[in-house]
Design a protein around this motif. Structure first.
Motif, PDB file in Angstrom:
ATOM      1  N   LYS A   1       9.325  16.347   9.900  1.00 46.78           N
ATOM      2  CA  LYS A   1       8.992  14.947  10.249  1.00 46.78           C
ATOM      3  C   LYS A   1      10.241  14.150  10.655  1.00 46.78           C
ATOM      4  CE  LYS A   1       4.653  15.623   9.122  1.00 46.78           C
ATOM      5  NZ  LYS A   1       4.726  17.089   8.983  1.00 46.78           N
ATOM      6  N   ILE A   2      11.180  14.856  11.293  1.00 45.28           N
ATOM      7  CA  ILE A   2      12.380  14.204  11.820  1.00 45.28           C
ATOM      8  C   ILE A   2      12.316  14.263  13.345  1.00 45.28           C
ATOM      9  CG2 ILE A   2      14.907  14.253  11.952  1.00 45.28           C
ATOM     10  CD1 ILE A   2      14.823  15.726   9.203  1.00 45.28           C
ATOM     11  N   ARG A   3      12.361  13.096  13.969  1.00 42.38           N
ATOM     12  CA  ARG A   3      12.321  13.013  15.432  1.00 42.38           C
ATOM     13  C   ARG A   3      13.744  12.913  15.984  1.00 42.38           C
ATOM     14  NH1 ARG A   3      10.731   8.809  17.545  1.00 42.38           N
ATOM     15  NH2 ARG A   3      10.854   7.372  15.767  1.00 42.38           N
ATOM     16  N   VAL A   4      13.982  13.544  17.138  1.00 41.85           N
ATOM     17  CA  VAL A   4      15.306  13.529  17.773  1.00 41.85           C
ATOM     18  C   VAL A   4      15.128  13.271  19.263  1.00 41.85           C
ATOM     19  CG1 VAL A   4      17.469  14.767  18.136  1.00 41.85           C
ATOM     20  CG2 VAL A   4      16.078  15.274  16.110  1.00 41.85           C
ATOM     21  N   ASN A   5      15.782  12.234  19.755  1.00 44.51           N
ATOM     22  CA  ASN A   5      15.712  11.882  21.173  1.00 44.51           C
ATOM     23  C   ASN A   5      17.093  11.460  21.675  1.00 44.51           C
ATOM     24  OD1 ASN A   5      12.637  11.815  21.782  1.00 44.51           O
ATOM     25  ND2 ASN A   5      12.820  10.613  19.901  1.00 44.51           N
ATOM     26  N   THR A   6      17.241  11.431  22.999  1.00 40.90           N
ATOM     27  CA  THR A   6      18.473  10.894  23.577  1.00 40.90           C
ATOM     28  C   THR A   6      18.148   9.679  24.441  1.00 40.90           C
ATOM     29  OG1 THR A   6      18.453  12.164  25.654  1.00 40.90           O
ATOM     30  CG2 THR A   6      19.476  13.214  23.731  1.00 40.90           C
ATOM     31  N   VAL A   7      19.137   8.807  24.562  1.00 40.44           N
ATOM     32  CA  VAL A   7      19.122   7.797  25.624  1.00 40.44           C
ATOM     33  C   VAL A   7      20.207   8.190  26.618  1.00 40.44           C
ATOM     34  CG1 VAL A   7      18.169   5.892  24.277  1.00 40.44           C
ATOM     35  CG2 VAL A   7      20.647   6.252  24.303  1.00 40.44           C
ATOM     36  N   ASN A   8      19.927   8.012  27.896  1.00 42.40           N
ATOM     37  CA  ASN A   8      20.831   8.450  28.956  1.00 42.40           C
ATOM     38  C   ASN A   8      21.117   7.291  29.907  1.00 42.40           C
ATOM     39  OD1 ASN A   8      19.240  10.808  27.867  1.00 42.40           O
ATOM     40  ND2 ASN A   8      20.638  11.938  29.183  1.00 42.40           N
ATOM     41  N   PRO A   9      22.086   6.443  29.526  1.00 44.32           N
ATOM     42  CA  PRO A   9      22.360   5.264  30.345  1.00 44.32           C
ATOM     43  C   PRO A   9      23.212   5.575  31.580  1.00 44.32           C
ATOM     44  CG  PRO A   9      23.138   5.001  28.058  1.00 44.32           C
ATOM     45  CD  PRO A   9      22.882   6.451  28.296  1.00 44.32           C
ATOM     46  N   THR A  10      23.079   4.704  32.568  1.00 42.52           N
ATOM     47  CA  THR A  10      24.029   4.634  33.672  1.00 42.52           C
ATOM     48  C   THR A  10      25.271   3.902  33.163  1.00 42.52           C
ATOM     49  OG1 THR A  10      24.335   3.965  35.978  1.00 42.52           O
ATOM     50  CG2 THR A  10      23.036   2.469  34.586  1.00 42.52           C
ATOM     51  N   VAL A  11      26.099   3.425  34.058  1.00 40.04           N
ATOM     52  CA  VAL A  11      27.243   2.605  33.666  1.00 40.04           C
ATOM     53  C   VAL A  11      26.736   1.403  32.873  1.00 40.04           C
ATOM     54  CG1 VAL A  11      29.121   1.153  34.517  1.00 40.04           C
ATOM     55  CG2 VAL A  11      28.567   3.307  35.691  1.00 40.04           C
ATOM     56  N   VAL A  12      27.364   1.142  31.733  1.00 43.73           N
ATOM     57  CA  VAL A  12      26.947   0.036  30.866  1.00 43.73           C
ATOM     58  C   VAL A  12      28.070  -1.006  30.821  1.00 43.73           C
ATOM     59  CG1 VAL A  12      26.136  -0.630  28.564  1.00 43.73           C
ATOM     60  CG2 VAL A  12      25.583   1.645  29.480  1.00 43.73           C
ATOM     61  N   MET A  13      27.696  -2.263  30.900  1.00 43.70           N
ATOM     62  CA  MET A  13      28.677  -3.345  30.958  1.00 43.70           C
ATOM     63  C   MET A  13      29.190  -3.738  29.571  1.00 43.70           C
ATOM     64  SD  MET A  13      29.514  -4.221  34.091  1.00 43.70           S
ATOM     65  CE  MET A  13      29.837  -2.467  34.142  1.00 43.70           C
ATOM     66  N   THR A  14      29.756  -2.739  28.878  1.00 43.06           N
ATOM     67  CA  THR A  14      30.567  -3.022  27.696  1.00 43.06           C
ATOM     68  C   THR A  14      31.908  -3.589  28.175  1.00 43.06           C
ATOM     69  OG1 THR A  14      31.516  -0.809  27.762  1.00 43.06           O
ATOM     70  CG2 THR A  14      29.522  -1.085  26.440  1.00 43.06           C
TER      71      THR A  14
ATOM     72  N   VAL B   1      11.811  12.353   3.558  1.00 35.90           N
ATOM     73  CA  VAL B   1      11.504  11.155   4.339  1.00 35.90           C
ATOM     74  C   VAL B   1      11.361  11.533   5.805  1.00 35.90           C
ATOM     75  CG1 VAL B   1      12.717   9.596   2.771  1.00 35.90           C
ATOM     76  CG2 VAL B   1      13.941  10.554   4.725  1.00 35.90           C
ATOM     77  N   ALA B   2      10.505  10.798   6.511  1.00 33.49           N
ATOM     78  CA  ALA B   2      10.383  10.959   7.957  1.00 33.49           C
ATOM     79  C   ALA B   2      11.564  10.229   8.594  1.00 33.49           C
ATOM     80  CB  ALA B   2       9.068  10.368   8.446  1.00 33.49           C
ATOM     81  N   GLY B   3      12.413  10.951   9.291  1.00 29.08           N
ATOM     82  CA  GLY B   3      13.622  10.358   9.848  1.00 29.08           C
ATOM     83  C   GLY B   3      13.598  10.306  11.361  1.00 29.08           C
ATOM     84  N   ALA B   4      14.576   9.568  11.928  1.00 29.66           N
ATOM     85  CA  ALA B   4      14.719   9.487  13.381  1.00 29.66           C
ATOM     86  C   ALA B   4      16.202   9.535  13.735  1.00 29.66           C
ATOM     87  CB  ALA B   4      14.083   8.210  13.921  1.00 29.66           C
ATOM     88  N   ILE B   5      16.518  10.365  14.710  1.00 27.02           N
ATOM     89  CA  ILE B   5      17.884  10.507  15.211  1.00 27.02           C
ATOM     90  C   ILE B   5      17.881  10.193  16.699  1.00 27.02           C
ATOM     91  CG2 ILE B   5      19.800  12.124  15.604  1.00 27.02           C
ATOM     92  CD1 ILE B   5      18.781  13.730  13.164  1.00 27.02           C
ATOM     93  N   VAL B   6      18.823   9.356  17.123  1.00 28.14           N
ATOM     94  CA  VAL B   6      19.010   9.098  18.552  1.00 28.14           C
ATOM     95  C   VAL B   6      20.444   9.459  18.920  1.00 28.14           C
ATOM     96  CG1 VAL B   6      19.019   7.383  20.401  1.00 28.14           C
ATOM     97  CG2 VAL B   6      17.267   7.273  18.629  1.00 28.14           C
TER      98      VAL B   6
END
Length: 246
Positions: free
Chosen positions: A173-186, A129-134
């Motif tokens: 067919k597996i994509r891998v990316n990052t998200v890089n947040p600043t301070v998050v209001m959790t 399967v074509a997968g996605a990882i974040v």
């Protein structure tokens, strides 16, 4: 949060899903049609999550326990989508960094991402399967922050791991990316940045003049998991209000 993206029938694993960003991602994916497994080491958080969103399946695990993770994640899969969100932030001045804080941070922020991704990527390849990882990284991977020697370093290592994963898993067919947040209001973010002086010092370095909300991060993660980003892999998506350009 209602998503314009559909993940109907897709199987997703979210780590660190008991609170904050991970919990919001798990709920959003479930509401967008995915079959979600939420992983956390805190049973009470998982119980409240299933009350909020009854369709979500749960795994109560400490990601530092490789044998337990191998068995449980292997049995729970296969998955097509993975969000590695679990992290610890043990803030200490550089001269006071302890071995235990270093080891725990390496185990969770780096080692667990590598290990869970191995397990899930092998499943994706076996299923063809074509997968996605974040992978959830941080602006701290790109900029030195006081008392963040270990956190900055583990997140920087995570960014590079993600790029190597993208290179090696791309042919499958597996994509891998990052998200890089600043301070998050959790909830935790609001507590940690409740001091007006501390908050103002950071906000003054952010051109948009505000911290990120949880949905800002969730929306970006869902985009990178979706077919809308089918040509994006090995990227770091900054969710920092312009922090890095200032």
């Amino acid at each position: 949060m209602e998503s314009y993206l559909s993940f109907r029938g897709r199987r997703a694993l979210v780590t660190g899903a008991g609170k904050g960003i991970g919990r919001a991602v798990a709920v959003a994916l479930s509401r967008a049609g995915a079959r979600v497994t939420a992983l956390s080491r805190t049973a009470a958080d998982l119980e409240s999550l299933t009350r909020e969103c009854p369709g979500i399946e749960t795994l109560c695990l400490d990601l530092a326990d490789w044998e337990a993770v191998e068995a449980a994640v292997g049995a729970a899969g296969p998955f097509e989508l993975l969000v590695n969100n679990a992290a610890v932030a043990e803030l200490q001045p550089f001269l006071e960094v302890t071995r235990s804080a270093l080891q725990r941070s390496l185990d969770v922020n780096f080692g667990a991402v590598l290990h869970v991704s191995q397990i899930v990527a092998r499943q994706m390849i076996a299923q063809q399967v074509a997968g996605a990882i974040v992978n959830v990284s941080s602006q701290a991977s790109k900029r030195a922050l006081r008392d963040h020697a270990v956190y900055c370093s583990t997140k920087s290592a995570l960014d590079m791991l993600s790029r190597v994963m993208a290179m090696e898993l791309g042919p499958h067919k597996i994509r891998v990316n990052t998200v890089n947040p600043t301070v998050v209001m959790t909830d935790m973010g609001r507590i940690n940045w409740s001091d007006p002086q501390k908050a103002a010092a950071m906000i003054n370095r952010i051109p948009l003049g505000k911290f990120a909300e949880v949905d800002d991060v969730v929306n970006s993660i869902l985009f990178l998991l979706s077919d809308k980003s089918a040509m994006t892999t090995g990227s770091s998506l900054m969710i920092d209000g312009g922090f890095l350009v200032s």
